[in-house]
Design a protein around this motif. Structure first.
Motif, short mmCIF file in Angstrom:
data_model
loop_
_atom_site.label_atom_id
_atom_site.label_comp_id
_atom_site.label_asym_id
_atom_site.label_seq_id
_atom_site.Cartn_x
_atom_site.Cartn_y
_atom_site.Cartn_z
N LEU A 54 -3.92 0.37 3.05
CA LEU A 54 -3.17 0.86 4.46
C LEU A 54 -2.28 2.59 3.99
CD1 LEU A 54 -3.28 1.22 7.53
CD2 LEU A 54 -0.50 0.05 7.51
N THR A 55 -1.58 2.14 2.86
CA THR A 55 -0.75 3.40 2.60
C THR A 55 -2.14 4.15 2.24
OG1 THR A 55 0.66 1.53 2.20
CG2 THR A 55 0.81 4.00 0.41
N GLU A 100 4.06 -4.19 -3.55
CA GLU A 100 3.30 -3.34 -2.71
C GLU A 100 4.04 -1.66 -2.70
OE1 GLU A 100 1.10 -4.81 0.34
OE2 GLU A 100 -0.18 -6.11 -1.08
N LYS A 131 9.01 -1.80 11.05
CA LYS A 131 8.82 -2.10 12.70
C LYS A 131 9.90 -1.43 13.49
CE LYS A 131 7.64 -6.03 10.14
NZ LYS A 131 8.66 -7.00 9.47
N GLY A 176 8.80 2.91 5.97
CA GLY A 176 8.69 2.79 7.13
C GLY A 176 9.00 0.55 7.34
N ARG A 203 7.47 -1.98 -3.32
CA ARG A 203 8.37 -2.73 -2.01
C ARG A 203 9.16 -3.42 -3.20
NH1 ARG A 203 6.77 -3.53 3.22
NH2 ARG A 203 7.49 -5.15 3.73
N GLU A 229 15.82 2.51 3.72
CA GLU A 229 15.05 1.87 2.52
C GLU A 229 15.39 3.03 1.04
OE1 GLU A 229 12.00 -0.26 5.09
OE2 GLU A 229 11.47 1.27 3.17
N ARG A 288 9.41 -10.96 1.97
CA ARG A 288 8.15 -12.09 2.22
C ARG A 288 6.68 -12.19 2.16
NH1 ARG A 288 7.38 -14.53 7.94
NH2 ARG A 288 8.76 -12.94 9.00
C1 LIG Z 1 -7.47 3.91 11.48
C2 LIG Z 1 -7.56 2.37 10.90
C3 LIG Z 1 -6.88 2.11 9.57
C4 LIG Z 1 -7.17 0.25 9.26
C5 LIG Z 1 -6.88 0.40 7.84
C6 LIG Z 1 -7.83 1.13 7.10
C7 LIG Z 1 -7.20 0.52 5.72
C8 LIG Z 1 -8.28 -0.78 5.20
C9 LIG Z 1 -6.30 -2.05 5.09
C10 LIG Z 1 -6.71 -3.33 4.35
C11 LIG Z 1 -5.88 -3.86 3.72
C12 LIG Z 1 -4.92 -4.18 5.05
C13 LIG Z 1 -3.59 -4.28 4.24
C14 LIG Z 1 -2.96 -3.50 3.19
O1 LIG Z 1 -2.96 -2.27 3.14
S1 LIG Z 1 -2.44 -4.15 1.82
C15 LIG Z 1 -2.06 -2.75 0.92
C16 LIG Z 1 -1.40 -2.32 0.16
N1 LIG Z 1 -0.41 -2.39 0.54
C17 LIG Z 1 0.53 -1.92 2.44
O2 LIG Z 1 -0.43 -0.27 2.19
C18 LIG Z 1 1.56 -1.79 3.52
C19 LIG Z 1 1.31 -1.15 3.76
N2 LIG Z 1 2.42 -2.08 4.98
C20 LIG Z 1 3.32 -1.36 5.20
O3 LIG Z 1 3.06 -0.10 5.51
C21 LIG Z 1 4.75 -2.15 6.07
O4 LIG Z 1 4.56 -3.44 5.86
C22 LIG Z 1 4.74 -1.59 7.53
C23 LIG Z 1 4.79 -0.15 7.68
C24 LIG Z 1 3.45 -1.59 8.02
C25 LIG Z 1 5.54 -2.54 8.21
O5 LIG Z 1 6.56 -2.09 7.56
P1 LIG Z 1 8.31 -3.40 6.24
O6 LIG Z 1 7.00 -4.70 6.54
O7 LIG Z 1 8.16 -2.24 5.65
O8 LIG Z 1 8.63 -4.08 7.56
P2 LIG Z 1 10.68 -3.76 7.80
O9 LIG Z 1 10.50 -2.63 6.88
O10 LIG Z 1 10.64 -3.80 9.22
O11 LIG Z 1 10.96 -4.82 6.74
C26 LIG Z 1 10.51 -5.73 5.31
C27 LIG Z 1 11.19 -6.82 5.53
O12 LIG Z 1 12.46 -6.57 5.25
C28 LIG Z 1 13.57 -7.39 5.89
N3 LIG Z 1 14.76 -6.17 6.14
C29 LIG Z 1 15.13 -5.95 6.78
N4 LIG Z 1 16.35 -4.86 6.07
C30 LIG Z 1 17.18 -6.18 5.10
C31 LIG Z 1 17.99 -6.59 4.49
N5 LIG Z 1 18.87 -5.22 4.88
N6 LIG Z 1 17.73 -6.98 3.03
C32 LIG Z 1 17.07 -7.97 3.30
N7 LIG Z 1 15.37 -7.97 3.92
C33 LIG Z 1 15.45 -7.02 4.69
C34 LIG Z 1 12.75 -7.76 7.38
O13 LIG Z 1 13.38 -8.30 7.43
C35 LIG Z 1 11.43 -7.37 6.88
O14 LIG Z 1 11.53 -8.83 6.70
P3 LIG Z 1 9.96 -10.28 7.28
O15 LIG Z 1 10.39 -10.00 9.23
O16 LIG Z 1 8.22 -8.79 6.73
O17 LIG Z 1 9.96 -11.44 6.31
#
Ligand SMILES: CCCCCCCCCCCCCC(=O)SCCNC(=O)CCNC(=O)[C@H](O)C(C)(C)COP(=O)(O)OP(=O)(O)OC[C@H]1O[C@@H](n2cnc3c(N)ncnc32)[C@H](O)[C@@H]1OP(=O)(O)O
Ligand SMILES: [Mg+2]
Length: 276
Positions: A225-226, A103, A110, A108, A93, A129, A98
């Protein structure tokens, strides 16, 4: 480990999309070319892909959790075959973002109002992306969702892409793209684990892989989560015991992954009720 679910039901009849395919499974939406192997890719018949398709279809959750009252997000788990082995494409990323800057994650994001479902979200985000055109993805299935730290319900959509795909990362959101052999998520060389308590009080194991990438001559840290999604995908496809502990009963992978998700979801639900 045996797969405990049957193949999804009988063939859904002649496919009305323009291609001649026999409408092979849940990834293929009738009446469109979406997810259709015949139209998406030049008829891949690689053994590794065939076996993976077969396994993945047994773990397809379809729209099963679409009614849950959580904000939704979806990621694409893009699989490709390189030198006869399955590989996963991952992104780093952008540091300007923000949330979770720097990471590793899958393409993917929202859900938007224009998305009909999680497949639409994953394909739209992958195009935005990394420049992956939706028609170049053979969507296979949706796997058990996860819940991120913002309490978004995140659905992993699995799709095959061509090895020759040329990435065009959008620098606003993605700083790097790299690929990892899928086996690395069951037989890693550099692995750590720690326990993590979610904001709803649910304790879970977190996997943390460091992958030394020869192509980029650098290491990437894949965790949270990844890593959770990558491990589950590798368990589904290979059906083998990993070299580290997991929170699943590997002889009942589908039902134990469902229990895992249901317990996490219940903890969030309980926490919401107690805050009312
Ligand atoms: C079964 C249960 C399982 C449980 C899990 C067990 C594991 C334990 C877990 C434990 C640890 C848990 C924690 C960990 O895992 S932290 C550990 C490592 N990290 C991860 O694993 C990442 C996990 N997160 C994600 O995969 C994503 O965040 C998800 C997919 C959830 C959301 O997707 P994303 O975040 O990618 O959303 P987006 O792509 O819609 O938007 C991104 C941003 O970009 C902005 N934007 C858009 N277009 C543009 C543009 N042209 N110009 C400029 N900016 C632009 C847009 O406004 C947004 O900004 P903002 O609104 O955010 O500020
Ligand atoms: Mg994103």
């Amino acid at each position: 480990m045996g797969a405990e679910r049957e193949e999804p039901g009988p063939a859904r009849g002649a496919c009305p999309c323009p291609c001649p395919c026999p409408c092979p499974g849940p990834g293929h939406e009738r009446g469109t070319a979406r997810g259709c192997p015949s139209s998406a890719l030049p008829a891949p018949r690689h053994g590794a892909m065939e076996r993976a398709r077969h396994r993945l279809r047994q773990f397809d959750i379809g729209d099963r959790f679409s009614g849950l009252p959580l904000p939704r997000a979806a990621v694409l788990l893009p699989l490709m075959v390189r030198a006869g082995r399955l590989h996963l494409l991952l992104t780093v990323r952008s540091l300007q973002l923000r949330r979770s800057p720097g990471e590793v994650c899958f393409p993917g994001g929202k859900r938007e109002d224009s998305d009909r479902d999680d497949i639409d979200t994953a394909l739209r985000e992958a195009k935005e992306e990394v420049g992956l055109q939706p028609e170049k993805v053979e969507v296979i299935c949706r796997l058990m969702p996860g819940i991120d730290k913002m309490n978004n319900l995140v659905t992993p959509v699995v799709g095959f892409i061509e090895e020759t795909f040329q990435v065009t990362p959008n620098p606003d959101e993605v700083s790097e793209v790299f690929v990892v052999p899928l086996e690395y998520f069951v037989k890693p060389l550099d692995y750590k684990t720690f326990s993590y308590k979610t904001s709803s009080g649910y304790s879970t194991r977190v996997h943390c892989f460091t992958y030394h990438d020869q192509e980029h001559r650098k290491s990437f840290k894949i965790w949270g989560l990844t890593a959770h999604f990558a491990v589950f995908l590798a368990l589904v496809i290979f059906g083998e015991r990993p070299t580290f502990e997991v929170d699943y009963d590997l002889d009942n992978l589908f039902s134990s992954s469902e229990n895992y998700f249901t317990n996490l979801y219940a903890s969030i639900h309980e926490r919401k009720k107690s805050n009312l």
